[in-house]
Write a protein that holds these residues in place. Structure first.
Motif, mmCIF file in Angstrom:
data_model
loop_
_atom_site.group_PDB
_atom_site.id
_atom_site.type_symbol
_atom_site.label_atom_id
_atom_site.label_comp_id
_atom_site.label_asym_id
_atom_site.label_seq_id
_atom_site.Cartn_x
_atom_site.Cartn_y
_atom_site.Cartn_z
ATOM 1 N N ALA A 182 3.376 -4.961 5.452
ATOM 2 C CA ALA A 182 2.972 -3.618 5.025
ATOM 3 C C ALA A 182 1.515 -3.352 5.396
ATOM 4 N N ALA A 183 0.675 -4.357 5.241
ATOM 5 C CA ALA A 183 -0.734 -4.199 5.607
ATOM 6 C C ALA A 183 -0.876 -3.945 7.102
ATOM 7 N N LYS A 203 7.743 -15.878 -4.096
ATOM 8 C CA LYS A 203 6.336 -15.644 -3.744
ATOM 9 C C LYS A 203 6.137 -15.659 -2.232
ATOM 10 N N VAL A 249 6.143 -9.790 2.974
ATOM 11 C CA VAL A 249 6.460 -8.352 2.862
ATOM 12 C C VAL A 249 5.155 -7.570 2.790
ATOM 13 N N VAL A 250 4.240 -8.022 1.941
ATOM 14 C CA VAL A 250 2.950 -7.338 1.785
ATOM 15 C C VAL A 250 2.128 -7.445 3.074
ATOM 16 N N ILE A 254 -5.172 -10.712 -1.469
ATOM 17 C CA ILE A 254 -4.198 -10.882 -2.533
ATOM 18 C C ILE A 254 -3.633 -12.281 -2.398
ATOM 19 N N TYR A 303 -0.666 -15.230 -3.513
ATOM 20 C CA TYR A 303 0.667 -15.540 -4.028
ATOM 21 C C TYR A 303 0.827 -17.035 -4.111
ATOM 22 N N VAL A 333 -3.833 -12.094 3.006
ATOM 23 C CA VAL A 333 -2.831 -12.554 2.054
ATOM 24 C C VAL A 333 -2.925 -14.075 2.018
ATOM 25 N N SER A 347 -0.054 -0.565 7.972
ATOM 26 C CA SER A 347 -1.075 0.376 7.499
ATOM 27 C C SER A 347 -2.341 0.267 8.337
ATOM 28 N N THR A 399 -4.601 -8.033 9.802
ATOM 29 C CA THR A 399 -4.074 -8.792 8.678
ATOM 30 C C THR A 399 -3.956 -10.281 8.988
ATOM 31 N N VAL A 431 7.599 -12.363 -0.756
ATOM 32 C CA VAL A 431 6.815 -11.172 -1.092
ATOM 33 C C VAL A 431 5.471 -11.178 -0.364
ATOM 34 N N ALA A 432 4.884 -12.352 -0.191
ATOM 35 C CA ALA A 432 3.611 -12.429 0.539
ATOM 36 C C ALA A 432 3.751 -11.872 1.953
#
Length: 120
Positions: free
Chosen positions: A28-29, A18, A24-25, A118, A120, A7, A32, A36, A21-22
Motif C-alpha cells: 500500500a505504501a 503479522k 499488505v501495508v 510501522i 509488526y 515497515v 501511495s 518503501t 499484514v506487514a
C-alpha cells in the motif's frame, strides 16, 4: 514532504498474520508513491530465503509469497538483518528477489531523514 516509509517485521511462520499484514501495508505504501523499505529481523529473516514463504496464506489475503513478489517487482526494497540471518545459519545464496542482507547502518541511513515506520 518525506516520501519514504519503513515497515519493520520480526515475525514469519511464528505469526503469519503479522507477516502477511506487514507486506499488505508495504504494498500500500508503494502504491501511495512512497519509497518503501521492509526490514526483516529476528524470525522474519527466514522470509528472505527462497521457498520459505511459499505455504503461508492467511484467509482474506493474497498468499504471502505473492505479496512479497509484487512488492519487489514494484520497486520495494527488502533489507535483511545480517546478524539475525547469520545467527540462524541461513544461506545468502538463496535469497528471494529484491532482498539484501545488510547491517543496521543501512536501516539507519534510510530512516535518518525522518521516514515514518510501522512495526509488526
Amino acid at each position: 514532504m518525506i516520501k519514504k516509509f519503513c515497515v519493520s517485521l520480526t515475525a514469519a511462520k511464528n505469526d503469519t498474520d503479522k507477516a502477511t499484514v506487514a507486506f499488505v501495508v508495504a504494498n500500500a505504501a508503494l502504491g501511495s508513491d512512497q519509497e518503501t523499505l521492509v526490514f526483516l529481523s529476528t524470525e522474519a529473516v527466514n522470509l528472505a530465503v527462497e521457498g520459505y514463504a511459499d505455504d503461508i496464506a492467511e484467509e482474506g489475503f493474497a498468499p504471502l509469497k505473492d505479496l512479497m513478489t509484487n512488492f519487489a517487482e514494484a520497486g520495494g526494497t527488502i533489507y535483511v538483518c545480517a546478524p539475525c540471518f547469520k545467527k540462524r545459519g541461513l544461506d545468502d545464496g538463496k535469497l528471494i528477489a529484491g532482498a539484501k542482507v545488510v547491517g543496521g547502518a543501512k536501516l539507519v541511513e534510510f530512516m535518518a531523514g525522518g521516514a515514518p515506520s510501522i512495526s509488526y
